[in-house]
Write a protein that holds these residues in place. Structure first.
Motif, PDB file in Angstrom:
ATOM      1  N   GLN A 272       0.955  -1.121   0.073  1.00  0.00           N
ATOM      2  CA  GLN A 272       0.096  -0.054  -0.039  1.00  0.00           C
ATOM      3  C   GLN A 272       0.811   1.251   0.015  1.00  0.00           C
ATOM      4  O   GLN A 272       0.700   2.169  -0.676  1.00  0.00           O
ATOM      5  N   PHE A 273       1.917   1.000   0.485  1.00  0.00           N
ATOM      6  CA  PHE A 273       2.692   2.307   1.040  1.00  0.00           C
ATOM      7  C   PHE A 273       3.372   2.755  -0.243  1.00  0.00           C
ATOM      8  O   PHE A 273       3.519   3.917  -0.829  1.00  0.00           O
ATOM      9  N   THR A 274       3.838   1.932  -1.362  1.00  0.00           N
ATOM     10  CA  THR A 274       4.423   2.005  -2.605  1.00  0.00           C
ATOM     11  C   THR A 274       3.306   1.785  -3.938  1.00  0.00           C
ATOM     12  O   THR A 274       3.895   1.974  -4.758  1.00  0.00           O
ATOM     13  N   ARG A 275       2.116   1.533  -3.850  1.00  0.00           N
ATOM     14  CA  ARG A 275       1.176   1.332  -4.624  1.00  0.00           C
ATOM     15  C   ARG A 275       0.904   2.543  -5.573  1.00  0.00           C
ATOM     16  O   ARG A 275       0.779   3.612  -5.088  1.00  0.00           O
ATOM     17  N   ASP A 276       1.030   2.519  -7.024  1.00  0.00           N
ATOM     18  CA  ASP A 276       0.989   3.615  -7.924  1.00  0.00           C
ATOM     19  C   ASP A 276      -0.601   3.875  -7.939  1.00  0.00           C
ATOM     20  O   ASP A 276      -1.468   2.969  -8.360  1.00  0.00           O
ATOM     21  N   LEU A 277      -0.772   4.925  -7.361  1.00  0.00           N
ATOM     22  CA  LEU A 277      -2.330   5.643  -7.719  1.00  0.00           C
ATOM     23  C   LEU A 277      -2.622   6.635  -8.457  1.00  0.00           C
ATOM     24  O   LEU A 277      -3.712   7.085  -8.435  1.00  0.00           O
ATOM     25  N   GLY A 278      -1.862   6.791  -9.170  1.00  0.00           N
ATOM     26  CA  GLY A 278      -1.833   7.783 -10.260  1.00  0.00           C
ATOM     27  C   GLY A 278      -1.790   9.113  -9.686  1.00  0.00           C
ATOM     28  O   GLY A 278      -2.464  10.070 -10.667  1.00  0.00           O
ATOM     29  N   SER A 279      -1.231   9.467  -8.903  1.00  0.00           N
ATOM     30  CA  SER A 279      -1.378  10.842  -8.403  1.00  0.00           C
ATOM     31  C   SER A 279      -0.184  11.675  -8.925  1.00  0.00           C
ATOM     32  O   SER A 279       0.581  11.445  -9.585  1.00  0.00           O
ATOM     33  N   SER A 280      -0.088  12.882  -8.427  1.00  0.00           N
ATOM     34  CA  SER A 280       1.114  13.757  -8.995  1.00  0.00           C
ATOM     35  C   SER A 280       2.442  13.177  -8.651  1.00  0.00           C
ATOM     36  O   SER A 280       3.429  13.211  -9.349  1.00  0.00           O
ATOM     37  N   PHE A 281       2.359  12.513  -7.398  1.00  0.00           N
ATOM     38  CA  PHE A 281       3.355  11.725  -7.041  1.00  0.00           C
ATOM     39  C   PHE A 281       2.761  10.471  -6.660  1.00  0.00           C
ATOM     40  O   PHE A 281       1.838  10.155  -6.157  1.00  0.00           O
ATOM     41  N   ARG A 282       3.236   9.309  -7.448  1.00  0.00           N
ATOM     42  CA  ARG A 282       2.515   8.100  -7.691  1.00  0.00           C
ATOM     43  C   ARG A 282       1.909   7.532  -6.530  1.00  0.00           C
ATOM     44  O   ARG A 282       0.883   6.932  -6.342  1.00  0.00           O
ATOM     45  N   SER A 283       2.844   7.473  -5.350  1.00  0.00           N
ATOM     46  CA  SER A 283       2.075   6.840  -4.143  1.00  0.00           C
ATOM     47  C   SER A 283       2.458   7.547  -2.953  1.00  0.00           C
ATOM     48  O   SER A 283       2.847   8.692  -2.947  1.00  0.00           O
ATOM     49  N   VAL A 284       1.920   7.018  -1.828  1.00  0.00           N
ATOM     50  CA  VAL A 284       2.108   7.634  -0.664  1.00  0.00           C
ATOM     51  C   VAL A 284       3.497   7.799  -0.208  1.00  0.00           C
ATOM     52  O   VAL A 284       3.917   8.784   0.017  1.00  0.00           O
TER      53      VAL A 284
ATOM     54  N   LEU B 167       7.303  27.130   1.958  1.00  0.00           N
ATOM     55  CA  LEU B 167       7.721  25.656   2.384  1.00  0.00           C
ATOM     56  C   LEU B 167       6.648  24.940   3.187  1.00  0.00           C
ATOM     57  O   LEU B 167       6.283  24.065   2.740  1.00  0.00           O
ATOM     58  N   ALA B 168       6.152  26.041   4.200  1.00  0.00           N
ATOM     59  CA  ALA B 168       5.044  25.118   5.186  1.00  0.00           C
ATOM     60  C   ALA B 168       3.893  25.029   4.444  1.00  0.00           C
ATOM     61  O   ALA B 168       3.202  23.971   4.697  1.00  0.00           O
ATOM     62  N   ASN B 169       3.434  25.830   3.566  1.00  0.00           N
ATOM     63  CA  ASN B 169       2.339  25.717   2.733  1.00  0.00           C
ATOM     64  C   ASN B 169       2.507  24.456   1.792  1.00  0.00           C
ATOM     65  O   ASN B 169       1.420  23.668   1.584  1.00  0.00           O
ATOM     66  N   HIS B 170       3.694  24.392   1.240  1.00  0.00           N
ATOM     67  CA  HIS B 170       3.809  23.161   0.230  1.00  0.00           C
ATOM     68  C   HIS B 170       4.039  21.941   0.957  1.00  0.00           C
ATOM     69  O   HIS B 170       3.035  21.158   0.410  1.00  0.00           O
ATOM     70  N   SER B 171       4.350  21.862   2.108  1.00  0.00           N
ATOM     71  CA  SER B 171       4.016  20.588   2.851  1.00  0.00           C
ATOM     72  C   SER B 171       2.690  20.340   3.210  1.00  0.00           C
ATOM     73  O   SER B 171       2.182  19.190   3.062  1.00  0.00           O
ATOM     74  N   THR B 172       1.941  21.389   3.581  1.00  0.00           N
ATOM     75  CA  THR B 172       0.476  21.213   4.005  1.00  0.00           C
ATOM     76  C   THR B 172      -0.311  20.568   2.787  1.00  0.00           C
ATOM     77  O   THR B 172      -0.975  19.879   2.733  1.00  0.00           O
ATOM     78  N   TYR B 173       0.033  21.174   1.622  1.00  0.00           N
ATOM     79  CA  TYR B 173      -0.653  20.980   0.353  1.00  0.00           C
ATOM     80  C   TYR B 173      -0.454  19.371   0.142  1.00  0.00           C
ATOM     81  O   TYR B 173      -1.483  18.678  -0.035  1.00  0.00           O
ATOM     82  N   HIS B 174       0.668  18.883   0.090  1.00  0.00           N
ATOM     83  CA  HIS B 174       1.106  17.656  -0.112  1.00  0.00           C
ATOM     84  C   HIS B 174       0.573  16.662   0.939  1.00  0.00           C
ATOM     85  O   HIS B 174       0.126  15.461   0.658  1.00  0.00           O
ATOM     86  N   ARG B 175       0.642  17.143   2.148  1.00  0.00           N
ATOM     87  CA  ARG B 175      -0.057  16.284   3.286  1.00  0.00           C
ATOM     88  C   ARG B 175      -1.585  16.014   2.786  1.00  0.00           C
ATOM     89  O   ARG B 175      -1.885  14.872   3.148  1.00  0.00           O
ATOM     90  N   GLY B 176      -2.023  17.126   2.456  1.00  0.00           N
ATOM     91  CA  GLY B 176      -3.781  16.885   1.969  1.00  0.00           C
ATOM     92  C   GLY B 176      -3.602  15.706   0.744  1.00  0.00           C
ATOM     93  O   GLY B 176      -4.736  15.011   0.858  1.00  0.00           O
ATOM     94  N   GLN B 177      -2.741  15.829  -0.109  1.00  0.00           N
ATOM     95  CA  GLN B 177      -2.480  14.572  -1.221  1.00  0.00           C
ATOM     96  C   GLN B 177      -2.459  13.436  -0.507  1.00  0.00           C
ATOM     97  O   GLN B 177      -3.209  12.358  -0.996  1.00  0.00           O
ATOM     98  N   VAL B 178      -1.710  13.201   0.612  1.00  0.00           N
ATOM     99  CA  VAL B 178      -1.495  12.006   1.284  1.00  0.00           C
ATOM    100  C   VAL B 178      -3.052  11.520   1.927  1.00  0.00           C
ATOM    101  O   VAL B 178      -3.140  10.230   1.814  1.00  0.00           O
TER     102      VAL B 178
END
Length: 169
Positions: free
Chosen positions: A32-44, A129-140
């Motif tokens: 699950q951790f490495t599964r390609d889910l087709g997101s902007s960055f493939r996996s979690v 940088l803080a906003n960038h991390s928050t954005y990508h945590r939302g993707q996770v």
């Protein structure tokens, strides 16, 4: 402009949120951790590695060094990603902990990933940088839902509430 105290609070929150998400990742199977889910960055894993890598890359730039993002494949499992992230977090928090108001207001020069030169004001870049991390945590969080896993809350208000309950803020 932000104050040194605001910068410290912002990145204490960032570290809190990142650790919560890393802890939530431990409930995922390696597949699950490495599964390609087709997101902007493939996996979690790939998205988490991007968050950590961006924080490290910017820290290098703040200190006048040139670097490039580490590849997600450098972290075959959660433990290797967590180990690298812990060092990045320590270094970033130590750097931010030493900043003065004058430091925050200064400009620094760096080259982007394509080699183009830029100059940015430190406090603005820290907010980015803080906003960038928050954005990508939302993707996770979305990737967790796609995997049928339980996402974890990383909202800043949760950080403030937890800190208040512990008497820290």
């Amino acid at each position: 402009m932000i104050t040194p105290e605001h910068a410290r609070t912002l990145f204490t929150y960032d570290a809190w949120a990142n650790r919560r998400l890393l802890d939530a990742c431990s409930a995922l199977t390696p597949e699950q951790f490495t599964r390609d889910l087709g997101s902007s960055f493939r996996s979690v894993r790939d998205t988490m590695a991007h968050i950590m890598g961006a924080e490290w890359l910017w820290l290098e730039r703040f200190q006048g060094r040139t670097a490039s993002l580490p590849g997600a494949d450098q972290f075959p499992e959660l433990a290797s990603l967590r180990a690298r992230w812990e060092q990045v977090e320590r270094d970033l928090l130590a750097y931010i902990g030493g900043l003065t108001a004058a430091d925050l207001d200064r400009s620094f020069d760096y080259r982007d990933m394509k080699g183009n030169p830029h100059s940015s004001v430190l406090w603005q870049t820290l907010q980015h940088l803080a906003n960038h991390s928050t954005y990508h945590r939302g993707q996770v969080t979305t990737l967790f839902r796609q995997l049928g896993a339980k996402p974890i809350g990383t909202d800043m208000i949760g950080f403030y509430r937890e800190s208040a309950a512990q008497g820290a803020h």
